[in-house]
Design a protein around this motif. Structure first.
Motif, PDB file in Angstrom:
ATOM      1  N   LEU A 257       0.881  -1.325   0.023  1.00 26.45           N
ATOM      2  CA  LEU A 257      -0.013   0.070   0.185  1.00 26.45           C
ATOM      3  C   LEU A 257       0.882   1.172   0.002  1.00 26.45           C
ATOM      4  N   SER A 258       0.526   2.295  -0.887  1.00 30.59           N
ATOM      5  CA  SER A 258       1.224   3.377  -1.004  1.00 30.59           C
ATOM      6  C   SER A 258       1.257   4.297   0.047  1.00 30.59           C
ATOM      7  N   PRO A 259       2.227   4.814   0.813  1.00 30.53           N
ATOM      8  CA  PRO A 259       2.213   5.737   1.920  1.00 30.53           C
ATOM      9  C   PRO A 259       1.544   7.239   1.313  1.00 30.53           C
ATOM     10  N   ASP A 260       1.976   7.384   0.157  1.00 31.22           N
ATOM     11  CA  ASP A 260       1.596   8.560  -0.509  1.00 31.22           C
ATOM     12  C   ASP A 260       0.001   8.676  -0.729  1.00 31.22           C
ATOM     13  N   TYR A 261      -0.363   7.661  -1.045  1.00 30.63           N
ATOM     14  CA  TYR A 261      -2.031   7.243  -1.292  1.00 30.63           C
ATOM     15  C   TYR A 261      -2.654   7.486  -0.018  1.00 30.63           C
ATOM     16  N   LEU A 262      -2.169   6.805   1.110  1.00 34.95           N
ATOM     17  CA  LEU A 262      -2.875   7.112   2.284  1.00 34.95           C
ATOM     18  C   LEU A 262      -2.791   8.509   3.031  1.00 34.95           C
ATOM     19  N   THR A 263      -1.633   9.251   2.734  1.00 32.72           N
ATOM     20  CA  THR A 263      -1.875  10.458   3.094  1.00 32.72           C
ATOM     21  C   THR A 263      -2.608  11.329   2.176  1.00 32.72           C
ATOM     22  N   THR A 264      -2.747  11.201   1.023  1.00 31.82           N
ATOM     23  CA  THR A 264      -3.754  12.001   0.125  1.00 31.82           C
ATOM     24  C   THR A 264      -5.336  11.706   0.632  1.00 31.82           C
ATOM     25  N   LEU A 265      -5.389  10.374   0.893  1.00 30.40           N
ATOM     26  CA  LEU A 265      -6.713   9.627   1.076  1.00 30.40           C
ATOM     27  C   LEU A 265      -7.310  10.305   2.592  1.00 30.40           C
ATOM     28  N   ALA A 266      -6.070  10.359   3.483  1.00 33.34           N
ATOM     29  CA  ALA A 266      -6.663  10.944   4.830  1.00 33.34           C
ATOM     30  C   ALA A 266      -7.021  12.468   4.598  1.00 33.34           C
ATOM     31  N   ARG A 267      -6.284  13.196   3.828  1.00 33.47           N
ATOM     32  CA  ARG A 267      -6.547  14.692   3.448  1.00 33.47           C
ATOM     33  C   ARG A 267      -7.936  14.788   2.759  1.00 33.47           C
ATOM     34  N   PHE A 268      -8.241  13.800   2.123  1.00 32.14           N
ATOM     35  CA  PHE A 268      -9.463  14.000   1.256  1.00 32.14           C
ATOM     36  C   PHE A 268     -10.682  13.708   2.460  1.00 32.14           C
ATOM     37  N   TRP A 269     -10.626  12.792   3.233  1.00 30.13           N
ATOM     38  CA  TRP A 269     -11.535  12.565   4.242  1.00 30.13           C
ATOM     39  C   TRP A 269     -11.706  13.573   5.018  1.00 30.13           C
ATOM     40  N   HIS A 270     -10.503  14.315   5.516  1.00 33.40           N
ATOM     41  CA  HIS A 270     -10.581  15.141   6.362  1.00 33.40           C
ATOM     42  C   HIS A 270     -11.346  16.289   6.079  1.00 33.40           C
ATOM     43  N   SER A 271     -11.246  16.903   4.493  1.00 31.77           N
ATOM     44  CA  SER A 271     -11.742  17.801   4.143  1.00 31.77           C
ATOM     45  C   SER A 271     -13.465  17.535   3.871  1.00 31.77           C
ATOM     46  N   GLN A 272     -13.873  16.232   4.050  1.00 33.92           N
ATOM     47  CA  GLN A 272     -15.088  15.834   4.201  1.00 33.92           C
ATOM     48  C   GLN A 272     -15.681  15.931   5.617  1.00 33.92           C
ATOM     49  N   GLY A 273     -14.988  16.298   6.524  1.00 35.73           N
ATOM     50  CA  GLY A 273     -15.473  16.568   7.731  1.00 35.73           C
ATOM     51  C   GLY A 273     -14.953  15.350   8.748  1.00 35.73           C
ATOM     52  N   LEU A 274     -14.416  14.296   8.317  1.00 35.30           N
ATOM     53  CA  LEU A 274     -14.009  13.285   9.233  1.00 35.30           C
ATOM     54  C   LEU A 274     -12.785  13.718  10.042  1.00 35.30           C
ATOM     55  N   PRO A 275     -12.970  13.396  11.486  1.00 32.87           N
ATOM     56  CA  PRO A 275     -11.952  13.852  12.550  1.00 32.87           C
ATOM     57  C   PRO A 275     -10.468  13.301  12.108  1.00 32.87           C
ATOM     58  N   PRO A 276      -9.527  14.090  12.405  1.00 36.26           N
ATOM     59  CA  PRO A 276      -8.272  13.669  12.144  1.00 36.26           C
ATOM     60  C   PRO A 276      -7.547  12.395  12.894  1.00 36.26           C
ATOM     61  N   ALA A 277      -8.167  11.307  12.484  1.00 32.64           N
ATOM     62  CA  ALA A 277      -7.611  10.157  13.155  1.00 32.64           C
ATOM     63  C   ALA A 277      -7.020   9.275  11.939  1.00 32.64           C
ATOM     64  N   ARG A 278      -6.268   8.144  12.269  1.00 35.35           N
ATOM     65  CA  ARG A 278      -5.924   6.954  11.252  1.00 35.35           C
ATOM     66  C   ARG A 278      -7.014   6.612  10.621  1.00 35.35           C
ATOM     67  N   LEU A 279      -7.029   6.412   9.435  1.00 40.10           N
ATOM     68  CA  LEU A 279      -8.042   5.498   8.709  1.00 40.10           C
ATOM     69  C   LEU A 279      -8.137   4.170   8.836  1.00 40.10           C
ATOM     70  N   SER A 280      -9.211   3.649   9.071  1.00 38.50           N
ATOM     71  CA  SER A 280      -9.298   2.357   9.321  1.00 38.50           C
ATOM     72  C   SER A 280      -9.170   1.527   8.014  1.00 38.50           C
ATOM     73  N   THR A 281      -8.859   0.427   7.991  1.00 37.58           N
ATOM     74  CA  THR A 281      -8.531  -0.629   6.812  1.00 37.58           C
ATOM     75  C   THR A 281      -9.770  -0.597   5.847  1.00 37.58           C
ATOM     76  N   GLY A 282     -11.047  -0.805   6.815  1.00 39.92           N
ATOM     77  CA  GLY A 282     -12.224  -0.677   5.991  1.00 39.92           C
ATOM     78  C   GLY A 282     -12.412   0.478   5.028  1.00 39.92           C
TER      79      GLY A 282
END
Length: 359
Positions: A257-282
């Motif tokens: 799994l790409s760490p760049d993708y994880l970072t970008t994905l976390a940023r995307f979900w945070h922009s959608q209003g998700l709290p700043p926690a590590r994203l679950s595998t699901g």
């Protein structure tokens, strides 16, 4: 003699003053501790509020889930296309979710998404284990089943419906044999494997490695998605898993799994209003599926200990009741976001049983 008496009187005077001072100080302390009511420490206050908010949040989500599931679900094409385009435009999961030779050149540096200050140089040996290109290519599947491990899947009879999808994603090497297939199916095209599981179940592949290879047999030639570059300590065990599967000529295909993708994905979900926690595998694999599939169906995604319909108690997983690491992930908040996408017709969450005529 007079000098001695004078010194003695001076000493007594000093002691008297000090005694009065300490007496006053003790009275103040005693008075304050015994008669002045004190407010609870802020940490206790906030803790109580957090607990109340958490219960309120859970009840609100359950109520919404029951209400929205009381109506027939309908895919809403415009909402689906709009969200998928937004997600794909920000994260590019089809080409960037997996580390490849195309997106991670020889000599480049891999920056761990959980340890930004410890980049890893891509050596020839490391580069050789990367696939040349994304395993997803330009393929877009019509239907995808994303299977979580929630206890809500037990006795769901969802196995046949799960396996009917063109592409099936599972999380964290779940058991499929031993009577589980009727509820969860057995078809697997991609399954994640957290390094913690490799340590707990297979001694970190530092001892006999055959049990690990045998343990992957139920998944056939599925992609084994390893978060090798989330933290530095994940890399060695992920590489050992890769070498083991190669040495034993397993049909399973390990990818990172790409760490760049994880970072970008976390940023995307945070922009959608998700709290700043590590994203679950699901949530990670559900997000990837939304880019790869026209119709995304989620099973086993229910983060609460009671059933939304019958209110009977549920185990943490369909196969055991082991406590998950809830403090690391914002599971209820993640589910709330997915539930909104369900209501908008972007994806479908299945809760409870799967009747044969349930479309």
């Amino acid at each position: 003699m007079k000098i001695a008496i004078h010194k003695l009187l001076s000493l007594m005077l000093v002691l008297g003053v000090l005694g009065s001072f300490f007496t006053l100080l003790l009275w103040i302390v005693y008075s304050d501790s015994d008669t002045t009511p004190r407010s609870p420490p802020k940490s206790l206050k906030s803790g109580s509020a957090d607990s109340t908010d958490c219960i309120s949040c859970r009840d609100s989500i359950i109520e919404k889930a029951v209400e929205w599931h009381s109506h027939s679900w309908r895919r809403q094409e415009s909402n689906n296309k709009k969200f998928r385009a937004l997600l794909s435009g920000k994260c590019h999961g089809a080409t960037k979710a997996v580390v490849t030779q195309a997106n991670t050149p020889l000599g480049s540096r891999v920056v761990y998404d959980g340890e930004k200050r410890k980049p890893l140089q891509v050596t020839p040996a490391l580069f050789s284990v990367f696939p040349k290109e994304s395993p997803f290519g330009n393929t877009t599947w019509d239907t995808c089943s994303i299977v979580g491990n929630g206890g809500i899947l037990a006795n769901s009879t969802c196995g046949q419906r799960i396996d009917s999808a063109q592409f099936v994603i599972r999380c964290n090497l779940p058991p499929l044999e031993g009577g589980y297939a009727k509820d969860v199916g057995n078809k697997t095209d991609l399954v994640t494997a957290n390094p913690s599981i490799l340590h707990e179940k297979f001694a970190g592949l530092m001892e006999r490695r055959r049990p690990f290879v045998e343990g992957l047999r139920p998944y056939g030639n599925a992609l084994i998605l390893l978060p090798a570059f989330s933290y530095g300590h994940n890399t060695p065990v992920s590489l050992r898993a890769t070498y083991t599967l190669e040495d034993f000529q397993s049909p399973a295909r390990p990818v990172f799994l790409s760490p760049d993708y994880l970072t970008t994905l976390a940023r995307f979900w945070h922009s959608q209003g998700l709290p700043p926690a590590r994203l679950s595998t699901g949530l990670i694999v559900a997000s990837l599926a939304l880019e790869l599939c026209h119709n995304v169906h989620l099973y086993g995604f229910w983060p609460f200990s009671v059933h939304p319909h019958g209110h009977q108690p549920l185990t943490n997983h369909y196969y055991d009741n082991r406590e998950s690491k809830k403090k690391i992930h914002a599971m209820p908040a993640e589910f709330d976001h997915l539930l909104r996408l369900h209501r908008q017709g972007v994806l479908r969450i299945h809760l409870g049983q799967c009747p044969a005529n349930d479309g």
